[in-house]
Design an enzyme around this catalytic site. Sequence first.
Site, mmCIF file in Angstrom:
data_model
loop_
_atom_site.group_PDB
_atom_site.id
_atom_site.type_symbol
_atom_site.label_atom_id
_atom_site.label_comp_id
_atom_site.label_asym_id
_atom_site.label_seq_id
_atom_site.Cartn_x
_atom_site.Cartn_y
_atom_site.Cartn_z
ATOM 1 N N CYS A 119 22.717 124.082 51.981
ATOM 2 C CA CYS A 119 22.936 122.636 51.646
ATOM 3 C C CYS A 119 21.462 121.917 51.903
ATOM 4 O O CYS A 119 20.579 122.046 51.399
ATOM 5 C CB CYS A 119 24.129 122.054 52.389
ATOM 6 S SG CYS A 119 24.548 120.296 51.691
ATOM 7 N N HIS B 223 28.248 125.506 50.411
ATOM 8 C CA HIS B 223 28.675 125.971 51.822
ATOM 9 C C HIS B 223 29.407 127.202 51.945
ATOM 10 O O HIS B 223 30.611 127.344 51.797
ATOM 11 C CB HIS B 223 29.429 124.761 52.546
ATOM 12 C CG HIS B 223 28.466 123.638 52.785
ATOM 13 N ND1 HIS B 223 27.993 123.533 53.985
ATOM 14 C CD2 HIS B 223 28.252 122.535 52.171
ATOM 15 C CE1 HIS B 223 27.309 122.328 54.103
ATOM 16 N NE2 HIS B 223 27.476 121.556 52.927
ATOM 17 N N GLU C 34 29.730 129.342 54.137
ATOM 18 C CA GLU C 34 30.369 129.493 55.307
ATOM 19 C C GLU C 34 32.074 129.273 55.186
ATOM 20 O O GLU C 34 32.714 129.632 55.998
ATOM 21 C CB GLU C 34 29.943 128.861 56.349
ATOM 22 C CG GLU C 34 29.910 127.289 56.427
ATOM 23 C CD GLU C 34 29.004 126.689 55.419
ATOM 24 O OE1 GLU C 34 28.755 125.543 55.858
ATOM 25 O OE2 GLU C 34 28.290 127.131 54.804
#
Length: 554
Positions: free
Chosen positions: A381, A507, A509
């Site tokens: 990001c 993102h 994750e």
Amino acid sequence: MTKHIFVTGGVVSSLGKGLTSASVGMVLERRGLRVRMQKLDPYINVDPGTMSPYQHGEVYVLDDGSETDLDLGHYERFTDSPLTRDSNYTTGQIYQSVIEKERRGEFLGKTVQVIPHITDEIKSVIHKLGSPDVDVVISEIGGTVGDIESLPFLEAIRQFSQDVGKENCLYIHLTLVPYLKAAAELKTKPTQHSVGQLRQIGIQPDILICRTERSISQDDRQKIALFCNVPLEAVIEERDKDFSIYEVPLSLVNNGLDELIVDRLSLQADTPNLENWHELLHRLRNPRHEISIAVVGKYAEHKDAYKSIYEAIDHAGIHHEAQIRVGRIQSEEIEREGPERILAGYDGILIPGGFGERGIEGKVDAIRFARERGIPFLGICLGMQCAVIEYARNVVGLENAHSTEFNTDTHHPVICLLDDQRNIVEKGGTMRLGTQPASLREGSKARASYDEAEIQERHRHRYEFNNAYRQQFQAHGMLFSGTNPDDTLVEIVEVTDHPWFVAVQFHPEFKSQPTKAHPLFASFVEAAVERHAGRAERNKPNSTRPQESPAESE
């Protein structure tokens, strides 16, 4: 009928209700049950999207674009429960809904009150997750018993058992049994007081999960059972886990929690299948490699601000049987002392997301260090945007290039506001949010990592790469390896003459799990393992290859 489990907490906050709730959900799923998860937060914000990470930790984004509590990250990492905006409600949302109904005239002639109107609204959002294809709904109540803002939620779940029948509800209370060094003993009184407050509200817990740093004796368990009015076998010890949070589910099974739940709710369930979870812990305990990764961020000292980042790194470590030492480094520290002193010796560098100008130049310096030294790099990001800024300044030759988020007057706005964000005034829930598609370029590291041509990843941002600069960047060796389907938004950038330099606007994750590491994190850690092995080989006394300079070695 769908069964309901309510998880409350007492004595102090941060006891791990989210992790415990996720572990309960995971174990029940492993027994063949269909589970749904939910978090009810007492704060008045409509969602955590406008809250500082220092106060709330990370904002966890779901596929549908909901900005939610970080505990939903635990839910997704531990269970297969599908999460939607119905999986997280706040006091702000509850009151907003009731006020909107009042304005529409749905309560004409009535005085709108906390009871029954607010509590009815809370019960309605709990009912949303119940359906014929769901066996158990687990609803975690944020905060602690005794908090004034939690009272409507506790009253609602008290009423809930009256509505659906006590045989269809189960209350789990998580509490603390502290150890006092001066007295050299565990103290059960805080738990007794916490349960006492819960009982005054009208809720008798069925199961107590007692967080403790030392084992609870049989005498103390009997005392807790007696004064808290629960069976002895329903006093479950949950000792602190020094090794890994992924031990929690197995600990709860060893203490018979899942069997208690199944019996109390009369559920038809199989024996738990935890084989791959045991394998996961075995890989954690027996690593074949040891590497170090620096996470350089604005909130690095606050672990919960990048909770999913750290978990995704661990998952990739499990995948590659690598023990990973994570250095949590504040980007401002690099601004003060320089990247050479702070980052030398790390096998990989990761720049996470964030907002605001503080620490940006430290991130840019860290990225330059990674790029010029050939250190594996992953930008996420804002980390991607900083990678673009660094490349523009130091490779493309665009002096003082910047993002308009930080410098509206920059002569080279290589990062700029998304077109559909220009007329937006309100801050809450207005970013580019949720799952978006991207196409991956053949031959790129991103394509090799995913082994797919099309991907779906979650976003949370307002700024993007400025397409006016694409040709200049491509001419200087930057590869735009991922774009949205119509090629108008850059999703992934890579540096082609670097061992592993990948930065993404989304993102990743949020889609990583302990039993299934995210492809990008897995590839990043693999590159870090290879770098570490190569450095170790070069630095052997008898090696014929040139040794690294002190700045590059540990």
